[in-house]
Each structure stands twice: as structure tokens, then as C-alpha cells.
Design an enzyme around this catalytic site. Structure first.
Site, mmCIF file in Angstrom:
data_model
loop_
_atom_site.group_PDB
_atom_site.id
_atom_site.type_symbol
_atom_site.label_atom_id
_atom_site.label_comp_id
_atom_site.label_asym_id
_atom_site.label_seq_id
_atom_site.Cartn_x
_atom_site.Cartn_y
_atom_site.Cartn_z
ATOM 1 N N HIS A 1 -7.568 -4.780 10.127
ATOM 2 C CA HIS A 1 -7.268 -4.587 8.700
ATOM 3 C C HIS A 1 -5.976 -5.296 8.310
ATOM 4 C CE1 HIS A 1 -5.018 -0.565 9.667
ATOM 5 N NE2 HIS A 1 -4.116 -1.499 9.452
ATOM 6 N N ASN B 1 -7.768 -2.839 14.294
ATOM 7 C CA ASN B 1 -9.178 -3.084 13.940
ATOM 8 C C ASN B 1 -9.326 -4.261 12.979
ATOM 9 O OD1 ASN B 1 -8.187 -2.081 11.564
ATOM 10 N ND2 ASN B 1 -9.574 -0.332 11.428
ATOM 11 N N ASP C 1 0.824 -1.211 0.000
ATOM 12 C CA ASP C 1 0.000 0.000 0.000
ATOM 13 C C ASP C 1 0.861 1.265 0.000
ATOM 14 O OD1 ASP C 1 0.913 -0.467 2.627
ATOM 15 O OD2 ASP C 1 -1.039 -1.174 3.274
ATOM 16 N N GLU D 1 -9.938 -1.698 5.398
ATOM 17 C CA GLU D 1 -10.580 -1.407 6.676
ATOM 18 C C GLU D 1 -11.861 -2.234 6.824
ATOM 19 O OE1 GLU D 1 -8.746 0.032 8.668
ATOM 20 O OE2 GLU D 1 -8.380 2.151 8.321
HETATM 21 C C1 F6R Z 1 1.307 -1.615 6.209
HETATM 22 C C2 F6R Z 1 -0.009 -2.213 6.266
HETATM 23 C C3 F6R Z 1 -0.821 -2.249 7.508
HETATM 24 C C4 F6R Z 1 -0.023 -2.531 8.767
HETATM 25 C C5 F6R Z 1 -0.939 -2.454 9.983
HETATM 26 C C6 F6R Z 1 -0.179 -2.675 11.267
HETATM 27 O O1 F6R Z 1 1.867 -1.749 4.916
HETATM 28 O O2 F6R Z 1 -0.459 -2.654 5.265
HETATM 29 O O3 F6R Z 1 -1.822 -3.238 7.372
HETATM 30 O O4 F6R Z 1 0.564 -3.801 8.678
HETATM 31 O O5 F6R Z 1 -1.546 -1.203 10.019
HETATM 32 O O6 F6R Z 1 0.667 -1.595 11.476
HETATM 33 P P1 F6R Z 1 1.828 -1.657 12.575
HETATM 34 O O7 F6R Z 1 2.702 -2.787 12.143
HETATM 35 O O8 F6R Z 1 2.520 -0.347 12.478
HETATM 36 O O9 F6R Z 1 1.150 -1.920 13.854
#
Ligand code: F6R
Length: 261
Positions: free
Chosen positions: A140, A138, A69, A145
Site C-alpha cells: 500500500h 502489502n 492520511d 490497500e
Molecule cells: C503513512 C502511510 C503509510 C506508510 C506505510 C509504511 O502516512 O501513508 O503508507 O508509509 O504503512 O509504514 P512504516 O513506514 O511505518 O513501515
């Protein structure tokens, strides 16, 4: 799902690095397409892979990579763009060809067209062989989301307030966090041949329990991984603390080790 519960976050990172090393080594000169996540979850794994590259000669010379992403509107040079993050945290420190590390174009004048183009590029490259994922508090994955279609393709999404607040730690103020992203869809991610998800810390425990033991539901997008045949979920004790059947997963892990001996 294979559930692996490690004693510490460092052990979890080493276990994920082992999976990467095995896959990269097995692919040899045929090369491998890696799917890379950003955020804090995979950073210790990337650090361990950099160490193995420097000290043990692990080579990524035949690998290529697709990021999950990118924020819409952040210049590539911005230190929180995922284009920059993955280079700073991982790919600039190994021998992968930088030109083969691809990410969605968050600065495109038409982000939706850029998203569709990115989805096509992944397919045309033959798909992702090994995808690393983190999970949002959450539920995702990527930035799919809650209420994302389980069949979604790469597209533009609006972040929830909770995700914006979770990500604010990387920015000076919460208002600087972009609210739009281009993310691989759940259908796109699900086409990766192998998936390894890493989650550490108490803050992920609820989402992990919903992903592993809850119903498959767009309300917890990561639960779609229950439909994938080759997913490994690597947790530390804190992230595993809300799992009802943790003892069973530990027992299976011990059995696997016993059989491998
Ligand atoms: C990042 C991504 C997100 C993160 C998720 C967890 O490329 O796609 O899904 O893996 O938001 O974020 P952290 O690891 O910072 O807790």
C-alpha cells in the site's frame, strides 16, 4: 522509475533529505507544497532535515504541507494521530507555519465528506510539488490497500488485518489500532509533481519488488507509480534484496554520478 540503492538506512534518509533540500531551496520565496507521510519510514529523513534546519539554516518558511492520511476516530491530540505524529516528528522542529500543515479531519462527523473536502483543498492549493511516501508490507501507499482503484480519490478505507498488525507496534495493544482511515487516493497521490518513496529493511523487500518489477496491478497499489514520470525509489540494501535487476539499477546510478562529474 529512478531506483537508488543506498548502503544503509541512514544513507537512504540522507539521499531523500537531499531531494527535499534541493526542491525547497529551488522554490525559494515562491514556496513549495510538500506531501508528507507518517509511519517509521520517513522519520530518519525528517530528523536529517531538522538537523539541516538547525545547523545549516535550511528554511521551510515558505513551504506548506499536506499529510497523506489520518485515522478515523482518533482525537488530534492522541499521540498516534497523524496530525500529532507529523508535528512531534518533524514540523514542530522546523520553521514551517503550523497553520499550513494540513491533514484529513479524522474526527469529522461525516468522514467521507471530509475526505472529499480534503481532496478539493489539495487541488485548490495547486497540488503537491514533492511527495514523500513509505510503502506498506502489502504494497500500500497512503492507506490504499490491495484492490484499491488505481484512479481513486481521497476517501475512507478499511485497513487490512496485516496493516493493523503492522501498525500495532505504535499502540499498547492491537485492539487500539483504528481500522478506518481517510487516505489520499492513488489518483490523488499520482498528481504530485515529484514523488520520492523510501523503503528500508527486509520486511519491505517483497513489496518493493512487486512495485518496481511486477505488473501494474491494484493488488500491489504502489505499482501504479510505474505510470508516474518522476518517481524516485530510495532503498537500503535489505529493501532492495528481492529486486531481480538490482545490478542494472546500480549501474544506472553510477552512470548518473559519472555524468554529473
Ligand atoms: C503513512 C502511510 C503509510 C506508510 C506505510 C509504511 O502516512 O501513508 O503508507 O508509509 O504503512 O509504514 P512504516 O513506514 O511505518 O513501515
Amino acid at each position: 522509475m529512478e531506483i537508488v540503492i543506498a548502503a544503509t538506512p541512514e544513507d537512504a534518509a540522507r539521499l531523500v533529505a537531499d531531494r527535499f533540500e534541493q526542491a525547497v531551496t529551488a522554490a525559494g520565496e515562491d514556496g513549495i507544497t510538500l506531501g508528507l507521510a507518517t509511519g517509521s519510514s520517513p522519520v530518519a529523513t525528517y530528523r536529517e532535515l531538522i538537523r539541516r534546519h538547525r545547523e545549516e539554516g535550511l528554511s521551510f518558511a515558505h513551504a506548506r504541507a499536506f499529510l497523506l492520511d489520518e485515522y478515523v476516530g482518533l482525537p488530534r491530540e492522541h499521540e498516534q494521530s497523524y496530525f500529532r505524529f507529523i508535528r512531534d516528528q518533524f514540523t514542530a522542529h522546523i520553521d514551517i507555519d503550523d497553520a499550513t500543515v494540513l491533514s484529513p479531519d479524522g474526527q469529522a462527523s461525516d468522514p467521507l465528506a471530509a475526505a472529499q473536502e480534503y481532496d478539493r483543498a489539495i487541488r485548490e492549493a495547486g497540488g503537491v510539488d514533492l511527495q514523500i511516501l513509505g510503502i506498506g508490507s502489502n504494497g500500500h501507499i497512503g492507506f490504499n490497500e490491495p484492490a484499491s482503484s488505481l484512479a481513486s480519490r481521497t476517501r475512507v478505507k478499511t485497513l487490512t488485518r496485516r496493516t493493523v498488525e503492522d501498525n500495532a507496534r505504535f499502540f499498547e495493544t492491537v485492539d487500539e489500532v483504528p481500522v478506518h482511515v481517510i487516505t489520499q487516493g492513488l489518483g490523488t497521490i499520482g498528481e504530485a509533481r515529484r514523488i520520492v518513496l523510501i523503503a528500508t529493511g527486509e520486511g519491505k523487500a517483497e513489496a518493493v519488488a512487486a512495485m518496481v518489477e511486477g505488473p501494474v496491478s491494484a493488488f500491489c497499489p504502489a505499482s501504479v507509480l510505474q505510470m508516474h514520470p518522476t518517481v524516485t525509489v530510495v532503498l537500503d540494501e535489505a529493501a532492495a534484496s528481492r529486486l531481480r535487476d538490482a545490478d542494472y539499477y546500480r549501474y544506472i546510478q553510477e552512470e548518473r554520478h559519472r555524468l554529473a562529474r
